[in-house]
Scaffold this motif. Structure first.
Motif, PDB file in Angstrom:
ATOM      1  N   SER A 139       3.287  -1.132   3.873  1.00 29.97           N
ATOM      2  CA  SER A 139       2.972   0.454   3.464  1.00 29.97           C
ATOM      3  C   SER A 139       4.136   1.246   3.516  1.00 29.97           C
ATOM      4  N   ALA A 161      -1.385   5.597   3.821  1.00 33.25           N
ATOM      5  CA  ALA A 161      -1.038   4.028   3.378  1.00 33.25           C
ATOM      6  C   ALA A 161      -1.583   3.205   4.639  1.00 33.25           C
ATOM      7  N   GLN A 199      -4.068   0.031   4.689  1.00 32.16           N
ATOM      8  CA  GLN A 199      -3.702  -1.109   5.142  1.00 32.16           C
ATOM      9  C   GLN A 199      -4.344  -1.798   6.499  1.00 32.16           C
ATOM     10  N   VAL A 257       0.827  -1.072   0.046  1.00 31.19           N
ATOM     11  CA  VAL A 257       0.106   0.151   0.049  1.00 31.19           C
ATOM     12  C   VAL A 257       0.997   1.246  -0.046  1.00 31.19           C
TER      13      VAL A 257
END
Length: 71
Positions: A45, A26, A30, A1
């Motif tokens: 992430s 991010a 996640q 991510v």
């Protein structure tokens, strides 16, 4: 991510800078994916801050989910 932001400096915000904001974006995605049953061992992430902006501010403020197939 992967999280991103636009290139404008952070002025009045709880985030220190664009890198921190992109990391938080991010991480939030996640966490949402984890809550839907995706194992955290299968994700990472990353935040890229303002390093990869798009043509507009709106498009630069984004999170991308990158899917990699392992054999």
């Amino acid at each position: 991510v992967e999280g991103y932001t636009d290139a404008d400096p952070i002025r009045k915000s709880k985030w220190k800078d664009n890198l921190e904001l992109s990391l938080q974006r991010a991480a939030a995605v996640q966490r949402q994916l984890e809550s839907q049953g995706i194992s955290p061992d299968r994700m990472y992430s990353a935040g890229f801050g303002e390093s990869q902006p798009r043509e507009t501010k709106a498009k630069s403020r984004r999170v991308e989910i990158v899917v990699v197939e392992y054999e």
